[in-house]
Design an enzyme around this catalytic site. Structure first.
Site, PDB file in Angstrom:
ATOM      1  N   TRP A 191       0.674  -1.390   0.004  1.00 15.15           N
ATOM      2  CA  TRP A 191       0.135  -0.146   0.089  1.00 15.15           C
ATOM      3  C   TRP A 191       1.139   1.099  -0.087  1.00 15.15           C
ATOM      4  O   TRP A 191       1.772   1.438   0.803  1.00 15.15           O
ATOM      5  CB  TRP A 191      -0.994  -0.086   1.203  1.00 15.15           C
ATOM      6  CG  TRP A 191      -1.893   1.121   1.368  1.00 15.15           C
ATOM      7  CD1 TRP A 191      -2.570   1.728   0.346  1.00 15.15           C
ATOM      8  CD2 TRP A 191      -1.963   1.885   2.638  1.00 15.15           C
ATOM      9  NE1 TRP A 191      -3.093   2.667   0.950  1.00 15.15           N
ATOM     10  CE2 TRP A 191      -2.911   2.981   2.310  1.00 15.15           C
ATOM     11  CE3 TRP A 191      -1.227   1.926   3.890  1.00 15.15           C
ATOM     12  CZ2 TRP A 191      -3.269   3.936   3.415  1.00 15.15           C
ATOM     13  CZ3 TRP A 191      -1.891   2.554   5.042  1.00 15.15           C
ATOM     14  CH2 TRP A 191      -2.644   3.685   4.451  1.00 15.15           C
ATOM     15  N   ASP A 272      -0.947  -5.529   9.252  1.00 14.75           N
ATOM     16  CA  ASP A 272      -1.917  -4.541   8.787  1.00 14.75           C
ATOM     17  C   ASP A 272      -3.384  -5.246   8.253  1.00 14.75           C
ATOM     18  O   ASP A 272      -3.405  -6.017   7.260  1.00 14.75           O
ATOM     19  CB  ASP A 272      -1.586  -3.894   7.532  1.00 14.75           C
ATOM     20  CG  ASP A 272      -2.455  -2.661   7.225  1.00 14.75           C
ATOM     21  OD1 ASP A 272      -3.413  -2.486   7.646  1.00 14.75           O
ATOM     22  OD2 ASP A 272      -1.989  -1.920   6.218  1.00 14.75           O
ATOM     23  N   LYS A 308     -13.558  -0.338   5.501  1.00 15.58           N
ATOM     24  CA  LYS A 308     -14.090  -1.103   4.451  1.00 15.58           C
ATOM     25  C   LYS A 308     -15.256  -2.086   4.918  1.00 15.58           C
ATOM     26  O   LYS A 308     -16.300  -2.101   4.498  1.00 15.58           O
ATOM     27  CB  LYS A 308     -12.982  -2.111   3.950  1.00 15.58           C
ATOM     28  CG  LYS A 308     -11.832  -1.157   3.458  1.00 15.58           C
ATOM     29  CD  LYS A 308     -12.086  -0.143   2.426  1.00 15.58           C
ATOM     30  CE  LYS A 308     -10.754   0.622   1.438  1.00 15.58           C
ATOM     31  NZ  LYS A 308      -9.898   1.052   2.772  1.00 15.58           N
TER      32      LYS A 308
END
Length: 463
Positions: A191, A272, A308
């Site tokens: 990311w 993560d 999300k």
């Protein structure tokens, strides 16, 4: 007369900033008879010993030396998309869930939780530095399982953070302060914000191999080799599920091997977890990697996000969890996380925390949430399948596109290079990141054929 005065004055011009030289709104008279006038870019003159003195204000910023920062590679895609007037444009850059009509979606269970807050008359008082207690309990239970021995033995230090980004940043600050010189290993690619976070936390990092462009899959051997060769006691940043940007996850057997090597090297895993429940549709399945490491008795850091899976993008709700080997060390770690958070942002926001606590803590809402997550994850799976079907039916070159189906989560790593990605945008009005990543959450079934045409053209006709 005027020209001779200006000519004479030109020999005695002095430049000065004088925006603060007025007194009670009136001009001040300087030592040489100069009249300082209110406001910049003004000047006046007066006679003094037969000569003319003139002062010119120069509007120079003290911030003149600060350069313009480059646009964010992900958020900048949305800005470019908004400026495009095409009727066929697609925004596949930012990872945000959209409905089949490509509209933002607020979960029904979130609306119900917000109604509960209104009915209770919840106030807006400050939270403690570590956040809402009910949220911290709910988020640790969700991550590890409520019956996990680490929770029962009080070996988990959980502090509410500013979504996944802020939680990672708090973890970085902990590493910088209490593990000086320790390196963080980051997957290549990863990311886009991971490197920025550790750079700003002043934590050194290096990359380990992850993506194999030849197979558009996992370079598992390279990953293991790089983790083995890293200095002992390094932190290894791992994506819990739905690796961003590739969508390529290790198999359960590969996770076991990764855990073996990290244990052998005395590394510390730092997960993560941004998509728990949103990748496969199962909260337990998407947390399996983290639970494997904790079950082995390893000390683990985990950053969580609810952007999300609950659609709480703007609420900035997440957590940093440190699973320690003893309750005493967990208590000390939590005290230091609070100490780091206090000057950074003081304490976290309450609205999103209450939503999570209510949804996870209420059996009825929790079951409704799981059902909604399955629908969202299912829509993305359907779009992924339809995109694969559309590409394979149109492309007669013999290229193997099956990697699209092997990937998981909201992203697909297409294998397109920068020039090909530019063609997607410039010719086809498809907005995506330059590394070839597309967000399937921003795609509808109706748009799959159009996207397939764009990908085939870009892959075969642009080098």
């Amino acid at each position: 007369m005027a020209s001779s005065l200006l000519s004479a004055a030109s020999h005695t011009v002095s430049a000065s900033l004088f925006s603060h030289q007025t007194h009670k709104g009136k001009p001040k008279i300087g030592a040489n008879g100069l009249r300082f006038c209110k406001g910049l870019n003004s000047f006046s003159n007066s006679r003094s010993s037969g000569r003319i003195s003139m002062a010119v204000a120069v509007n120079v910023s003290r911030f003149e030396g600060i350069p313009m920062a480059p646009p964010d590679p992900i958020l900048g895609v949305s800005e470019a998309f908004k400026a495009d007037n095409s009727d066929v444009k697609l925004n596949l850059g930012v990872g945000a869930y959209r409905t089949e009509e490509l509209q933002p979606y607020v979960l029904n269970v979130v609306k119900k939780a917000e109604n509960l807050m209104l009915e209770r008359g919840d106030n807006k008082e400050y939270l403690p530095i570590e956040g809402l207690a009910a949220f911290n309990k709910a988020t640790a239970d969700l991550l590890l399982g409520a019956d996990n021995p680490a929770i029962k033995q009080q070996r988990v230090a959980t502090v509410q953070g500013l979504s996944g980004t802020g939680s990672l940043r708090l973890g970085g600050a902990l590493i910088e302060r209490h593990f000086p010189g320790a390196k963080v290993l980051i997957s290549s690619p990863t990311w886009g914000n991971h490197k920025n976070i550790f750079n700003d936390a002043r934590v050194p990092w290096s990359e380990y191999r992850y993506y194999d462009p030849k197979t558009v899959g996992l370079d598992f051997e390279g990953m293991i080799e790089d983790i083995k060769s890293a200095p002992e006691g390094s932190f290894v940043l791992l994506h819990g599920c739905a690796h961003n940007p590739t969508g390529i996850d290790p198999t359960p057997e590969q996770w076991e091997k990764i855990a073996d090597v990290i244990q052998e090297k005395n590394h510390i895993p730092f997960f993560d977890v941004a998509y728990q429940g949103f990748a496969s549709g199962s909260l337990d399945e998407d947390a399996a990697s983290v639970r494997l490491f904790v079950a082995r008795g390893m000390e683990v850091l985990v950053a969580q996000s609810y952007s999300k899976n609950l659609g709480l993008y703007a609420e900035r709700i997440g957590a940093i969890n440190v699973i320690s080997s003893t309750p005493e060390s967990a208590a000390r770690v939590k005290s230091q996380l609070k100490r780091l958070a206090r000057p950074m942002y003081s304490n976290p926001p309450v609205h999103g925390a209450r939503i999570v606590a209510d949804v996870v803590g209420n059996p009825t809402l929790f079951n409704e949430w799981k059902a909604e997550m399955e629908v969202m994850a299912g829509r993305i799976k359907n779009v992924r399948q339809q995109l694969y079907d559309s590409i394979t039916s149109k492309d007669k070159s013999g290229k193997d596109w099956s990697f699209i189906l092997r990937q998981i989560g909201m992203f697909s790593f297409t294998g397109l290079n920068k020039n090909q990605s530019d063609n997607m945008t410039n010719k086809w009005h498809v907005y995506m990141t330059k590394d070839g990543r597309i967000s399937l959450a921003g795609l509808s079934l109706a748009k799959c054929e159009y996207l397939a045409d764009a990908i085939i053209d870009s892959f075969h006709n642009v080098s």
